[in-house]
Design a protein around this motif. Structure first.
Motif, PDB file in Angstrom:
ATOM      1  N   SER A   8       0.820  -1.200   0.000  1.00  0.00           N
ATOM      2  CA  SER A   8       0.000   0.000   0.000  1.00  0.00           C
ATOM      3  C   SER A   8       0.861   1.259   0.000  1.00  0.00           C
ATOM      4  O   SER A   8       0.542   2.224  -0.679  1.00  0.00           O
ATOM      5  CB  SER A   8      -0.935   0.011   1.204  1.00  0.00           C
ATOM      6  OG  SER A   8      -1.815  -1.088   1.143  1.00  0.00           O
ATOM      7  N   ASP A  11       2.324   1.637  -3.496  1.00  0.00           N
ATOM      8  CA  ASP A  11       1.279   2.109  -4.403  1.00  0.00           C
ATOM      9  C   ASP A  11       0.952   3.573  -4.165  1.00  0.00           C
ATOM     10  O   ASP A  11       0.746   4.329  -5.105  1.00  0.00           O
ATOM     11  CB  ASP A  11       0.005   1.272  -4.251  1.00  0.00           C
ATOM     12  CG  ASP A  11       0.022   0.035  -5.120  1.00  0.00           C
ATOM     13  OD1 ASP A  11       0.944  -0.108  -5.948  1.00  0.00           O
ATOM     14  OD2 ASP A  11      -0.889  -0.793  -4.976  1.00  0.00           O
ATOM     15  N   GLN A  12       0.914   3.966  -2.908  1.00  0.00           N
ATOM     16  CA  GLN A  12       0.606   5.354  -2.573  1.00  0.00           C
ATOM     17  C   GLN A  12       1.699   6.280  -3.110  1.00  0.00           C
ATOM     18  O   GLN A  12       1.403   7.322  -3.692  1.00  0.00           O
ATOM     19  CB  GLN A  12       0.471   5.512  -1.055  1.00  0.00           C
ATOM     20  CG  GLN A  12       0.073   6.904  -0.638  1.00  0.00           C
ATOM     21  CD  GLN A  12      -0.115   7.027   0.865  1.00  0.00           C
ATOM     22  OE1 GLN A  12      -0.097   6.040   1.596  1.00  0.00           O
ATOM     23  NE2 GLN A  12      -0.303   8.247   1.328  1.00  0.00           N
ATOM     24  N   ILE A  14       3.756   5.682  -5.610  1.00  0.00           N
ATOM     25  CA  ILE A  14       3.681   5.657  -7.074  1.00  0.00           C
ATOM     26  C   ILE A  14       2.555   6.549  -7.563  1.00  0.00           C
ATOM     27  O   ILE A  14       2.720   7.303  -8.529  1.00  0.00           O
ATOM     28  CB  ILE A  14       3.532   4.203  -7.569  1.00  0.00           C
ATOM     29  CG1 ILE A  14       4.837   3.442  -7.308  1.00  0.00           C
ATOM     30  CG2 ILE A  14       3.141   4.147  -9.042  1.00  0.00           C
ATOM     31  CD1 ILE A  14       4.734   1.941  -7.416  1.00  0.00           C
ATOM     32  N   LYS A  15       1.429   6.501  -6.889  1.00  0.00           N
ATOM     33  CA  LYS A  15       0.284   7.323  -7.285  1.00  0.00           C
ATOM     34  C   LYS A  15       0.543   8.806  -7.000  1.00  0.00           C
ATOM     35  O   LYS A  15       0.340   9.652  -7.875  1.00  0.00           O
ATOM     36  CB  LYS A  15      -0.968   6.858  -6.546  1.00  0.00           C
ATOM     37  CG  LYS A  15      -2.216   7.589  -6.964  1.00  0.00           C
ATOM     38  CD  LYS A  15      -3.435   7.045  -6.258  1.00  0.00           C
ATOM     39  CE  LYS A  15      -4.677   7.810  -6.719  1.00  0.00           C
ATOM     40  NZ  LYS A  15      -5.877   7.315  -6.067  1.00  0.00           N
ATOM     41  N   GLU A  16       1.006   9.120  -5.789  1.00  0.00           N
ATOM     42  CA  GLU A  16       1.238  10.520  -5.413  1.00  0.00           C
ATOM     43  C   GLU A  16       2.304  11.183  -6.281  1.00  0.00           C
ATOM     44  O   GLU A  16       2.188  12.351  -6.630  1.00  0.00           O
ATOM     45  CB  GLU A  16       1.655  10.610  -3.943  1.00  0.00           C
ATOM     46  CG  GLU A  16       0.514  10.408  -2.983  1.00  0.00           C
ATOM     47  CD  GLU A  16       0.959  10.434  -1.523  1.00  0.00           C
ATOM     48  OE1 GLU A  16       2.158  10.675  -1.240  1.00  0.00           O
ATOM     49  OE2 GLU A  16       0.088  10.205  -0.665  1.00  0.00           O
ATOM     50  N   LYS A  17       3.337  10.448  -6.594  1.00  0.00           N
ATOM     51  CA  LYS A  17       4.439  10.997  -7.403  1.00  0.00           C
ATOM     52  C   LYS A  17       4.178  10.876  -8.901  1.00  0.00           C
ATOM     53  O   LYS A  17       4.990  11.308  -9.706  1.00  0.00           O
ATOM     54  CB  LYS A  17       5.756  10.294  -7.062  1.00  0.00           C
ATOM     55  CG  LYS A  17       6.190  10.428  -5.627  1.00  0.00           C
ATOM     56  CD  LYS A  17       6.836  11.750  -5.396  1.00  0.00           C
ATOM     57  CE  LYS A  17       7.406  11.809  -3.984  1.00  0.00           C
ATOM     58  NZ  LYS A  17       7.900  13.119  -3.657  1.00  0.00           N
ATOM     59  N   ASP A  18       3.060  10.231  -9.259  1.00  0.00           N
ATOM     60  CA  ASP A  18       2.694  10.018 -10.657  1.00  0.00           C
ATOM     61  C   ASP A  18       3.819   9.324 -11.425  1.00  0.00           C
ATOM     62  O   ASP A  18       4.140   9.662 -12.551  1.00  0.00           O
ATOM     63  CB  ASP A  18       2.326  11.361 -11.303  1.00  0.00           C
ATOM     64  CG  ASP A  18       1.513  11.193 -12.563  1.00  0.00           C
ATOM     65  OD1 ASP A  18       0.834  10.163 -12.716  1.00  0.00           O
ATOM     66  OD2 ASP A  18       1.568  12.095 -13.426  1.00  0.00           O
ATOM     67  N   CYS A  19       4.425   8.330 -10.772  1.00  0.00           N
ATOM     68  CA  CYS A  19       5.605   7.657 -11.303  1.00  0.00           C
ATOM     69  C   CYS A  19       5.360   6.967 -12.646  1.00  0.00           C
ATOM     70  O   CYS A  19       6.218   7.009 -13.528  1.00  0.00           O
ATOM     71  CB  CYS A  19       6.114   6.618 -10.304  1.00  0.00           C
ATOM     72  SG  CYS A  19       6.601   7.296  -8.707  1.00  0.00           S
ATOM     73  N   THR A  21       3.427   7.582 -15.173  1.00  0.00           N
ATOM     74  CA  THR A  21       3.331   8.399 -16.390  1.00  0.00           C
ATOM     75  C   THR A  21       4.621   9.159 -16.691  1.00  0.00           C
ATOM     76  O   THR A  21       4.742   9.750 -17.756  1.00  0.00           O
ATOM     77  CB  THR A  21       2.163   9.401 -16.295  1.00  0.00           C
ATOM     78  OG1 THR A  21       2.410  10.293 -15.204  1.00  0.00           O
ATOM     79  CG2 THR A  21       0.850   8.688 -16.103  1.00  0.00           C
ATOM     80  N   CYS A  56      10.608   7.329  -7.008  1.00  0.00           N
ATOM     81  CA  CYS A  56       9.773   6.553  -7.937  1.00  0.00           C
ATOM     82  C   CYS A  56      10.481   5.259  -8.334  1.00  0.00           C
ATOM     83  O   CYS A  56       9.862   4.195  -8.367  1.00  0.00           O
ATOM     84  CB  CYS A  56       9.442   7.364  -9.181  1.00  0.00           C
ATOM     85  SG  CYS A  56       8.111   8.562  -8.963  1.00  0.00           S
ATOM     86  N   ARG A  63       7.622  -2.522  -5.554  1.00  0.00           N
ATOM     87  CA  ARG A  63       6.308  -3.061  -5.904  1.00  0.00           C
ATOM     88  C   ARG A  63       6.465  -4.266  -6.823  1.00  0.00           C
ATOM     89  O   ARG A  63       5.773  -5.269  -6.669  1.00  0.00           O
ATOM     90  CB  ARG A  63       5.426  -2.001  -6.560  1.00  0.00           C
ATOM     91  CG  ARG A  63       4.014  -2.558  -6.799  1.00  0.00           C
ATOM     92  CD  ARG A  63       3.082  -1.546  -7.330  1.00  0.00           C
ATOM     93  NE  ARG A  63       3.379  -1.345  -8.739  1.00  0.00           N
ATOM     94  CZ  ARG A  63       2.703  -0.519  -9.503  1.00  0.00           C
ATOM     95  NH1 ARG A  63       1.734   0.202  -9.021  1.00  0.00           N
ATOM     96  NH2 ARG A  63       3.007  -0.387 -10.778  1.00  0.00           N
TER      97      ARG A  63
END
Length: 100
Positions: A8, A11-12, A14-19, A21, A56, A63
């Motif tokens: 988690s 994932d958090q 990766i999502k917050e840092k927009d890794c 994309t 990232c 992950r």
């Protein structure tokens, strides 16, 4: 249960840092090939990896290593190779280019 929490957290990050994309699939494939097999990564993809950032890079590697299909692999060695790939790319990008 701890692995779920770690997953988690990764994932958090990766999502917050927009890794996801920030880096192309070709770069991801070459970076992971470097970590899992060859130790080689091109200058072009080293540049992309450094722009992606260490946070990232680390989160994506961690992950990936949580994937049950990778169970039984030496995680310590793979994390060390991941760090070495990062350090090699950072050194390559930070070093001055040779004069023409």
């Amino acid at each position: 249960m701890a692995s779920i929490n770690v997953y988690s957290v990764n994932d958090q990050i990766i999502k917050e840092k927009d890794c996801v994309t920030k880096i192309g699939l070709s770069c991801v494939l070459e970076a992971f090939t470097s970590i899992f097999k060859t130790w080689n990564i091109s200058n072009k993809y080293c540049s992309e990896l450094v722009v992606l950032g260490k946070v990232c890079h680390s989160a994506l590697v961690k992950r990936t290593l949580e994937n049950p299909l990778l169970k039984g692999l030496n995680l310590v060695t793979l994390i060390a190779k991941s760090i070495q790939t990062w350090n090699n790319c950072l050194a390559l990008i930070d070093s001055p280019s040779p004069s023409a």
